[in-house]
Design a protein around this motif. Structure first.
Motif, PDB file in Angstrom:
ATOM      1  N   ASN A  99       0.805  -1.231   0.000  1.00 37.74           N
ATOM      2  CA  ASN A  99       0.000   0.000   0.000  1.00 37.74           C
ATOM      3  C   ASN A  99       0.835   1.276   0.000  1.00 37.74           C
ATOM      4  OD1 ASN A  99      -2.470  -1.511   0.160  1.00 37.74           O
ATOM      5  ND2 ASN A  99      -1.985  -1.866   2.302  1.00 37.74           N
ATOM      6  N   GLY A 100       2.095   1.152  -0.384  1.00 32.36           N
ATOM      7  CA  GLY A 100       2.912   2.349  -0.515  1.00 32.36           C
ATOM      8  C   GLY A 100       4.103   2.359   0.420  1.00 32.36           C
ATOM      9  N   SER A 101       5.033   3.268   0.136  1.00 32.75           N
ATOM     10  CA  SER A 101       6.275   3.365   0.902  1.00 32.75           C
ATOM     11  C   SER A 101       6.377   4.707   1.611  1.00 32.75           C
ATOM     12  CB  SER A 101       7.480   3.200  -0.030  1.00 32.75           C
ATOM     13  OG  SER A 101       7.439   1.949  -0.691  1.00 32.75           O
ATOM     14  N   ALA A 159      11.653  15.130   7.872  1.00 36.36           N
ATOM     15  CA  ALA A 159      11.263  15.318   6.469  1.00 36.36           C
ATOM     16  C   ALA A 159      10.875  13.955   5.920  1.00 36.36           C
ATOM     17  CB  ALA A 159      12.412  15.906   5.665  1.00 36.36           C
ATOM     18  N   VAL A 160       9.690  13.863   5.301  1.00 30.99           N
ATOM     19  CA  VAL A 160       9.137  12.569   4.907  1.00 30.99           C
ATOM     20  C   VAL A 160       8.666  12.610   3.460  1.00 30.99           C
ATOM     21  CG1 VAL A 160       7.310  10.878   5.377  1.00 30.99           C
ATOM     22  CG2 VAL A 160       8.436  12.060   7.274  1.00 30.99           C
ATOM     23  N   VAL A 161       8.934  11.510   2.725  1.00 28.94           N
ATOM     24  CA  VAL A 161       8.449  11.342   1.358  1.00 28.94           C
ATOM     25  C   VAL A 161       7.577  10.091   1.327  1.00 28.94           C
ATOM     26  CG1 VAL A 161       9.080  10.976  -1.064  1.00 28.94           C
ATOM     27  CG2 VAL A 161      10.518  12.419   0.403  1.00 28.94           C
ATOM     28  N   VAL A 162       6.360  10.219   0.785  1.00 28.08           N
ATOM     29  CA  VAL A 162       5.413   9.104   0.748  1.00 28.08           C
ATOM     30  C   VAL A 162       4.930   8.879  -0.683  1.00 28.08           C
ATOM     31  CG1 VAL A 162       3.177   8.239   1.555  1.00 28.08           C
ATOM     32  CG2 VAL A 162       4.631   9.543   3.102  1.00 28.08           C
ATOM     33  N   THR A 163       4.947   7.626  -1.128  1.00 27.01           N
ATOM     34  CA  THR A 163       4.349   7.258  -2.411  1.00 27.01           C
ATOM     35  C   THR A 163       3.343   6.136  -2.185  1.00 27.01           C
ATOM     36  OG1 THR A 163       6.085   5.646  -2.873  1.00 27.01           O
ATOM     37  CG2 THR A 163       6.416   7.872  -3.730  1.00 27.01           C
ATOM     38  N   THR A 164       2.257   6.179  -2.931  1.00 29.31           N
ATOM     39  CA  THR A 164       1.226   5.142  -2.785  1.00 29.31           C
ATOM     40  C   THR A 164       0.802   4.565  -4.132  1.00 29.31           C
ATOM     41  OG1 THR A 164      -0.465   6.878  -2.775  1.00 29.31           O
ATOM     42  CG2 THR A 164       0.290   6.094  -0.639  1.00 29.31           C
ATOM     43  N   THR A 165       1.542   4.875  -5.178  1.00 29.87           N
ATOM     44  CA  THR A 165       1.234   4.362  -6.511  1.00 29.87           C
ATOM     45  C   THR A 165       2.405   3.566  -7.044  1.00 29.87           C
ATOM     46  OG1 THR A 165       2.048   6.390  -7.537  1.00 29.87           O
ATOM     47  CG2 THR A 165      -0.304   6.294  -7.031  1.00 29.87           C
ATOM     48  N   GLY A 166       2.212   2.946  -8.210  1.00 31.33           N
ATOM     49  CA  GLY A 166       3.279   2.148  -8.795  1.00 31.33           C
ATOM     50  C   GLY A 166       3.335   0.777  -8.151  1.00 31.33           C
ATOM     51  N   GLY A 167       4.257  -0.038  -8.594  1.00 33.70           N
ATOM     52  CA  GLY A 167       4.374  -1.367  -8.020  1.00 33.70           C
ATOM     53  C   GLY A 167       5.764  -1.928  -8.213  1.00 33.70           C
TER      54      GLY A 167
END
Length: 226
Positions: free
Chosen positions: A104-106, A178-186
């Motif tokens: 569900n994302g990183s 500081a945070v980076v969030v992705t929830t797309t791609g695979g």
């Protein structure tokens, strides 16, 4: 003529003493270090993910300066690690990590400590994704004893920036996240350029401070002789 010269020297000395802000690189001590997985459940799916100042602070609470990662669903599985790297180069810093849609994302977080927060005038966080997906960046800091968060979305090739004005307030904690969030791609590799800095009101350098004192001394001597 002497009065004019002394006045000019005084103005020059005081102007030199009022030096401009200096920029603090908050990624310097974090770059090129090993990463750690710290599991935390921000949500079980991309539909109910909850990223807030309190959840990010709870996720990284007690951690030392460094680079951390987890999945949106808080899984502790090591089969598909996010494995972020923060590398330094001549053109700046590069952040790379694996986006795990199956989880569900990183979530990638940077914890960093500012030694002296008393003279800070701003915090600035920027991220430009060069390869693969979109997402959101977050900057978490504390004022008045309360964790505060600013966020903005990013798309491939477009710089996302967050700037915090600290000219009329001050940090109540020296730790910044500081945070980076992705929830797309695979299973895709995310790569982008990243910057995290703070502006600090500079203390006058010895040379400029001395010049100002000399100007004041010259003026005092002139008055005594008058």
């Amino acid at each position: 003529m002497k009065t004019t010269f002394i006045t000019a020297a005084l103005c020059l000395g005081l102007a030199a003493s009022a030096s401009a802000d200096t920029t603090l690189d908050l990624l310097e001590t974090v770059a090129d270090t090993s990463t750690v997985q710290v599991a935390y459940t921000f949500g079980t799916s991309t539909d109910n993910i909850i990223i807030s100042a309190s959840t990010i602070a709870a996720w990284l609470d007690g951690q030392s300066d460094g680079l951390y990662w987890t999945f949106v669903n808080g899984s502790t599985s090591a089969d598909n690690p996010v494995s972020p790297t923060l590398s330094s180069g001549e053109s700046g810093y590069t952040l790379s990590f694996w986006n795990r849609k199956n989880y569900n994302g990183s979530v990638v977080g940077i914890a960093t400590t500012i030694e002296d927060t008393s003279s800070l005038t701003s915090l600035d966080f920027s991220y430009t994704e060069s390869v693969n997906e979109a997402g959101t960046i977050y900057l978490v800091y504390q004022t008045g004893g309360t964790w505060t968060m600013e966020s903005t979305g990013f798309t491939v090739g477009n710089e996302a920036t967050i700037s915090i004005d600290l000219s009329e307030t001050s940090l109540s904690s020296s730790t910044v996240y500081a945070v980076v969030v992705t929830t797309t791609g695979g299973g895709s590799k995310e790569t982008g350029t990243i910057s995290l800095t703070a502006a600090s009101g500079a203390v006058p350098e010895p040379a400029t401070a001395t010049l100002g004192l000399l100007a004041l001394g010259a003026l005092a001597l002139r008055r005594r002789r008058a």
